[in-house]
Design an enzyme around this catalytic site. Structure first.
Site, mmCIF file in Angstrom:
data_model
loop_
_atom_site.group_PDB
_atom_site.id
_atom_site.type_symbol
_atom_site.label_atom_id
_atom_site.label_comp_id
_atom_site.label_asym_id
_atom_site.label_seq_id
_atom_site.Cartn_x
_atom_site.Cartn_y
_atom_site.Cartn_z
ATOM 1 N N ASP A 156 85.811 152.443 116.589
ATOM 2 C CA ASP A 156 84.767 152.795 115.652
ATOM 3 C C ASP A 156 83.862 151.560 115.566
ATOM 4 O O ASP A 156 84.278 150.451 115.925
ATOM 5 C CB ASP A 156 85.394 153.125 114.294
ATOM 6 N N ARG A 157 82.638 151.713 115.097
ATOM 7 C CA ARG A 157 81.736 150.557 115.034
ATOM 8 C C ARG A 157 81.736 149.895 113.661
ATOM 9 O O ARG A 157 82.275 148.811 113.490
ATOM 10 C CB ARG A 157 80.315 150.985 115.424
ATOM 11 N N ASP A 158 81.125 150.556 112.669
ATOM 12 C CA ASP A 158 80.954 149.949 111.355
ATOM 13 C C ASP A 158 82.302 149.778 110.662
ATOM 14 O O ASP A 158 83.047 150.730 110.487
ATOM 15 C CB ASP A 158 80.026 150.808 110.487
ATOM 16 N N ASP A 167 80.463 146.749 107.428
ATOM 17 C CA ASP A 167 80.012 148.072 107.002
ATOM 18 C C ASP A 167 79.229 147.914 105.706
ATOM 19 O O ASP A 167 79.286 146.868 105.053
ATOM 20 C CB ASP A 167 81.223 148.980 106.789
ATOM 21 N N ASP A 203 75.504 151.337 101.772
ATOM 22 C CA ASP A 203 74.079 151.671 101.843
ATOM 23 C C ASP A 203 73.612 151.874 103.282
ATOM 24 O O ASP A 203 72.407 151.956 103.529
ATOM 25 C CB ASP A 203 73.245 150.562 101.192
ATOM 26 N N GLN A 223 76.735 158.056 112.983
ATOM 27 C CA GLN A 223 75.521 157.384 112.525
ATOM 28 C C GLN A 223 74.631 158.378 111.783
ATOM 29 O O GLN A 223 73.516 158.694 112.202
ATOM 30 C CB GLN A 223 74.790 156.744 113.713
ATOM 31 N N CYS A 243 77.159 159.873 116.959
ATOM 32 C CA CYS A 243 76.767 161.141 116.356
ATOM 33 C C CYS A 243 75.610 160.863 115.405
ATOM 34 O O CYS A 243 75.786 160.143 114.429
ATOM 35 C CB CYS A 243 77.932 161.770 115.601
ATOM 36 N N HIS A 283 74.160 163.089 113.525
ATOM 37 C CA HIS A 283 74.078 164.196 112.567
ATOM 38 C C HIS A 283 74.611 163.838 111.188
ATOM 39 O O HIS A 283 75.387 162.906 111.040
ATOM 40 C CB HIS A 283 74.860 165.401 113.120
#
EC number: 3.1.3.-
Length: 191
Positions: free
Chosen positions: A11-13, A19, A22, A56, A93, A95
């Site tokens: 995963d990224r954030d 992370d 906001d 995202q 993603c 969406h």
């Protein structure tokens, strides 16, 4: 072609970078964990393939656009290259939660994209590393081994404890990579 059991999906954030509740909306707000960048490079140098799967929804919410996201990902790739590594694929993603897509984690669409991009038959035995339950759930139907890191939202996820059966828990990505590389080294030494 990479082997699924030598693939680590991140995963990224909250795993690679800080992370934010906001959202991380700009390159200035994208602040990588230095040890995470080094850990990705170490994995690559040790013969592992590293990919990223990231929700995202800030794109769907209008907080930033695809160009800004690609700038952040370009910076990530540059930092990893400077540390001597490579990221094989970044799937995201764009969406929102109500968009009825098949890629937003916990659905496995991003992992399916990674599987196809890397020309793998399956992801059985690969590692899915995240800071939230939905990260780990995305890897489940694909046969990924779940790893929770305590960075980002990881501590909160661990405290809830729901759905973490079978997941390994590490303080951060670097600690997981230390364990993984030591484990593989021990296995090879025992051959």
């Amino acid at each position: 072609m990479p082997a699924a059991d030598r693939l680590v999906i991140l995963d990224r954030d909250g795993v690679i970078n800080r992370d934010s509740d906001d959202y991380v909306k700009s390159l200035e707000e994208w602040i990588p964990y230095p040890d995470a960048v080094k850990a990705i490079a170490r994995l690559h140098r040790a013969g592992w393939t590293v990919a990223v799967a990231t929700n995202q929804s800030g794109i769907a919410r209008g907080y930033y656009g695809v160009a800004v996201l690609e700038t952040m990902h370009g910076r990530l790739r540059d930092l990893v290259r400077e540390a001597g590594g490579e990221i094989a694929h970044i799937a995201y993603c764009p969406h929102g939660p109500g968009d009825d897509c098949n890629c937003r984690k916990p659905l496995p669409g991003l992992l399916e994209e990674i599987r196809e991009a890397l020309s793998l038959d399956n992801l059985e035995g690969s590692w899915m590393v995240g800071d939230s339950l939905r990260d780990l759930q995305a890897g489940e139907p694909m046969g990924c081994r779940p790893v929770l890191v305590r960075t980002g939202k990881g501590r909160r996820t661990e405290e809830k404890g729901e759905g973490l059966q079978g997941a390994m828990v590490f303080d951060d990505l670097a600690t997981f990579v230390d364990w993984l590389l030591a484990r593989k080294g021990k296995a090879q030494a025992g051959q």
